[in-house]
Design a protein around this motif. Structure first.
Motif, PDB file in Angstrom:
ATOM      1  N   THR A 175       0.844  -1.190   0.000  1.00  0.00           N
ATOM      2  CA  THR A 175       0.000   0.000   0.000  1.00  0.00           C
ATOM      3  C   THR A 175       0.885   1.249   0.000  1.00  0.00           C
ATOM      4  OG1 THR A 175      -0.118  -0.011   2.424  1.00  0.00           O
ATOM      5  CG2 THR A 175      -1.891  -1.126   1.234  1.00  0.00           C
ATOM      6  N   THR A 176       0.291   2.375  -0.371  1.00  0.00           N
ATOM      7  CA  THR A 176       1.019   3.642  -0.382  1.00  0.00           C
ATOM      8  C   THR A 176       0.510   4.531   0.743  1.00  0.00           C
ATOM      9  OG1 THR A 176       1.231   3.526  -2.785  1.00  0.00           O
ATOM     10  CG2 THR A 176       1.677   5.647  -1.763  1.00  0.00           C
ATOM     11  N   GLY A 190       4.879   7.728   0.069  1.00  0.00           N
ATOM     12  CA  GLY A 190       4.489   8.542  -1.070  1.00  0.00           C
ATOM     13  C   GLY A 190       5.308   9.814  -1.221  1.00  0.00           C
ATOM     14  N   THR A 195       1.100  12.791  -5.377  1.00  0.00           N
ATOM     15  CA  THR A 195       0.328  11.777  -4.658  1.00  0.00           C
ATOM     16  C   THR A 195      -0.233  10.707  -5.586  1.00  0.00           C
ATOM     17  OG1 THR A 195      -0.319  13.466  -3.051  1.00  0.00           O
ATOM     18  CG2 THR A 195      -1.565  11.423  -3.046  1.00  0.00           C
ATOM     19  N   ARG A 199       0.985   6.876  -5.601  1.00  0.00           N
ATOM     20  CA  ARG A 199      -0.033   5.891  -5.256  1.00  0.00           C
ATOM     21  C   ARG A 199      -0.197   4.867  -6.374  1.00  0.00           C
ATOM     22  NH1 ARG A 199      -4.598   8.916  -4.767  1.00  0.00           N
ATOM     23  NH2 ARG A 199      -4.046   9.510  -2.632  1.00  0.00           N
TER      24      ARG A 199
END
Length: 236
Positions: A175-176, A190, A195, A199
């Motif tokens: 996950t980010t 990130g 962003t 992501r």
């Protein structure tokens, strides 16, 4: 008695000639585009192949040779003379012809267009050990930081990609997080101001690792060089 005017006929002939000229120019431009494309196509393919080979050595540190494999009938087999194959994985070997890891291609939607990446995976560590952006059209100065920001690239030197006990799935989905909020080894820290692009990288790695790593790990022995290749040091 009115006088018959010939001017409209002249104008019509002039317009027809102009249309002919425009069509002719259009056809010529189209031919030039086709000729240019066909002429440069082999060179472009050669440059892409060279970039790919460079990327493989970058994402699997410590290797001296590589071999390409593709998935066929439940396992991975060496790529022969096929012009186009699916699910290609690149195995990397050290000077002793020992398997160090594999390089895997992943793709997904970024902010501007599709992003294509290559990442290295270590069987022994069950980690992502390298990362390289193959193709990207992200915004210069912002989104393109996914290619060169050292702090962002540091995410992928030892990223946890361990499998479940039965080796059927990823233990922790990648996950980010927001910049500076990463707390786990399977998270992507990130980039502030980029962003969406950062992501996107997390999403690409998440989907690719979930689909490919259990399959690759299950067929790990398929990437080991045969004894005769170990002797002469050749690969496919």
């Amino acid at each position: 008695m009115s006088t018959i005017k010939e001017a409209p006929v002249i104008e019509e002939a002039s317009s027809f000639k102009m249309l002919q000229a425009m069509v002719g120019i259009g056809i010529l431009c189209a031919l030039l585009i086709v000729v240019t494309y066909e002429t440069t196509k082999p060179r472009i393919a050669q440059l892409k192949q060279a970039a790919l080979e460079k990327a493989i050595f970058k994402v699997i540190p410590g290797i001296s040779k590589t071999a390409a494999f593709h998935f066929v009938e439940g396992t991975f087999v060496p790529v022969g003379n096929q012009k186009k194959v699916d699910q290609v994985v690149y195995a990397g070997y050290n000077d002793s012809n020992e398997l160090v890891g594999v390089a895997i291609n992943g793709k997904g939607q970024g902010y501007a267009d599709i992003i294509s990446v290559l990442y290295g995976y270590s069987f022994d560590k069950q980690q992502i050990i390298g990362f390289y952006v193959l193709e990207s059209k992200e915004t210069p100065g912002l989104g393109d930081k996914i290619e060169k920001d050292p702090d962002f690239l540091a995410n992928f030197t030892a990223m946890d990609a361990s499998l479940s006990a039965d080796l059927s799935s990823i233990k922790n989905k990648i996950t980010t997080t927001k910049s500076g909020e990463k707390t786990n080894a399977w998270e992507v820290d990130g980039i502030t101001g980029a962003t969406i692009s950062s992501r996107a990288i997390g999403d690409i790695l998440a989907s690719s690792t979930e689909a490919m790593l259990p399959l690759i790990y299950k067929n790990k022995n398929a990437f080991v060089l045969p004894k005769n290749q170990e002797k002469d040091g050749t690969t496919n």
